[in-house]
Design an enzyme around this catalytic site. Structure first.
Site, PDB file in Angstrom:
ATOM      1  N   GLN A  93      -4.992  -1.507  -7.311  1.00  0.00           N
ATOM      2  CA  GLN A  93      -5.837  -0.829  -6.398  1.00  0.00           C
ATOM      3  C   GLN A  93      -6.388   0.481  -7.027  1.00  0.00           C
ATOM      4  O   GLN A  93      -6.111   0.974  -7.856  1.00  0.00           O
ATOM      5  CB  GLN A  93      -4.682  -0.107  -5.387  1.00  0.00           C
ATOM      6  CG  GLN A  93      -5.310   0.753  -4.360  1.00  0.00           C
ATOM      7  CD  GLN A  93      -4.337   1.417  -3.440  1.00  0.00           C
ATOM      8  OE1 GLN A  93      -3.720   2.376  -3.718  1.00  0.00           O
ATOM      9  NE2 GLN A  93      -3.987   0.757  -2.312  1.00  0.00           N
ATOM     10  N   SER A 152      -6.990   5.372  -0.242  1.00  0.00           N
ATOM     11  CA  SER A 152      -7.237   4.100  -0.825  1.00  0.00           C
ATOM     12  C   SER A 152      -8.599   3.693  -0.801  1.00  0.00           C
ATOM     13  O   SER A 152      -9.356   3.780   0.189  1.00  0.00           O
ATOM     14  CB  SER A 152      -6.392   2.883  -0.165  1.00  0.00           C
ATOM     15  OG  SER A 152      -4.899   3.130  -0.218  1.00  0.00           O
ATOM     16  N   ASP A 193       0.719  -1.263  -0.030  1.00  0.00           N
ATOM     17  CA  ASP A 193      -0.155   0.243   0.105  1.00  0.00           C
ATOM     18  C   ASP A 193       0.701   1.347   0.179  1.00  0.00           C
ATOM     19  O   ASP A 193       0.306   2.412   0.075  1.00  0.00           O
ATOM     20  CB  ASP A 193      -0.926  -0.145   1.299  1.00  0.00           C
ATOM     21  CG  ASP A 193      -2.149   1.133   0.976  1.00  0.00           C
ATOM     22  OD1 ASP A 193      -2.554   1.277  -0.088  1.00  0.00           O
ATOM     23  OD2 ASP A 193      -2.366   1.546   2.322  1.00  0.00           O
TER      24      ASP A 193
END
Length: 290
Positions: free
Chosen positions: A279, A229, A205
């Site tokens: 993502q 996110s 991430d």
């Protein structure tokens, strides 16, 4: 002496409250307004792993960030046994704070099998020893950062990162969306495969969300940018030893509607593709206050 990796390992050693109920903490010294997404992904994966037979390895996970996590209170992880099959095991994990879901994850585990193999080659990249580390670059510009976040900005990191083509944080120029970052956990954390997968999930991430900002000359210091996110997916292809250098190759093929779509391929130093990541992130222009 500080031990960021030891702190991270403690963070991932979540507390078991009941058979399928776990409690995770957040770092208490950070000045963050919300919990880092990689932390929640990794802790949820730990919760799922602890309900699965040790002979089964996670091969994929898919997660949604629903609400910002509050770093001041624990996170409760509730695991649902969706399926226990002959070769595959599926778990669903819900993360809860203040009585509401903040995150959910579905993870699938498989008994290791042999089969046909192929992969794309790892792109060429400068070796990590020739690149400046993230902390060294940040120390060079620390005097330009507000004093209230300077300690957090320059602290020693649990994940060591070396960017092949870093942007200027304060005066970025539009750049190619494709970029590469070498990364590894900052000291040896052992060979346990489940733990190494969690460490990689935690680091996955980092940098990915900003990939969609690059073509627009944006960084997280830009006051116009609202960024977070929205979801995160990882496919594990091969065993991971995350104390060794891994190349994170990222791109962003699309941005629109206040969102950016970002992809990543993670290779070990021998060129083995160990994981793929995708993502979608919020990339919204903040509205001016009247």
């Amino acid at each position: 002496m500080s031990d960021p990796v030891g702190d991270l390992l403690t963070l991932l050693d979540i507390e078991r409250l009941e058979l399928d109920l776990f409690r995770g903490q957040s770092p208490d010294e950070r000045a963050n307004q919300r919990v880092f997404g990689g932390q929640v992904i990794a802790q949820a994966l730990v919760a799922a792993q602890r309900t699965v037979s040790e002979d089964r390895i996670c091969h994929s996970l898919h997660a949604y960030f629903i609400r910002p996590g509050d770093p001041k209170v624990p996170i409760i992880y509730q695991v649902d046994h969706a399926r226990d099959g002959g070769s595959f095991t599926t778990r669903r994990v819900v993360a809860i704070q203040h009585g509401k879901q903040i995150f959910n994850l579905a993870a699938s585990f498989q008994v290791p099998e042999e089969g046909w193999e192929h992969q794309h080659d790892m792109p060429k990249a400068p070796v990590p020893e020739t690149l400046k580390g993230l902390r060294d670059r940040r120390l060079e510009i620390a005097d330009q950062v507000p004093e209230s976040i300077r300690h957090e900005f320059t602290r020693e990191r649990d994940i060591e990162m070396r960017d092949v083509s870093p942007l200027d944080l304060f005066n970025p120029e539009p750049a190619n969306d494709s970029h590469q970052v070498w990364m590894r956990v900052a000291r040896d954390a052992g060979d346990n495969q489940a733990l190494n997968q969690c460490l990689l999930a935690y680091a996955s991430d980092m940098s990915l969300l900003g990939t969609g900002n690059r073509p627009h000359g944006l960084t997280w210091f830009d006051p116009k940018l609202m960024s977070a996110s929205l979801d995160h997916a990882i496919w594990f292809h091969a065993s991971v030893k995350f104390s060794d250098w891994h190349l994170y190759v990222m791109d962003s093929p699309f941005a629109g509607g206040g969102r950016s779509f970002n992809r990543g391929s993670i290779y070990n130093r021998d060129g083995k593709l160990v994981a793929s990541v995708a993502q979608e992130g919020l990339m919204r222009q903040k509205k001016r206050k009247n």
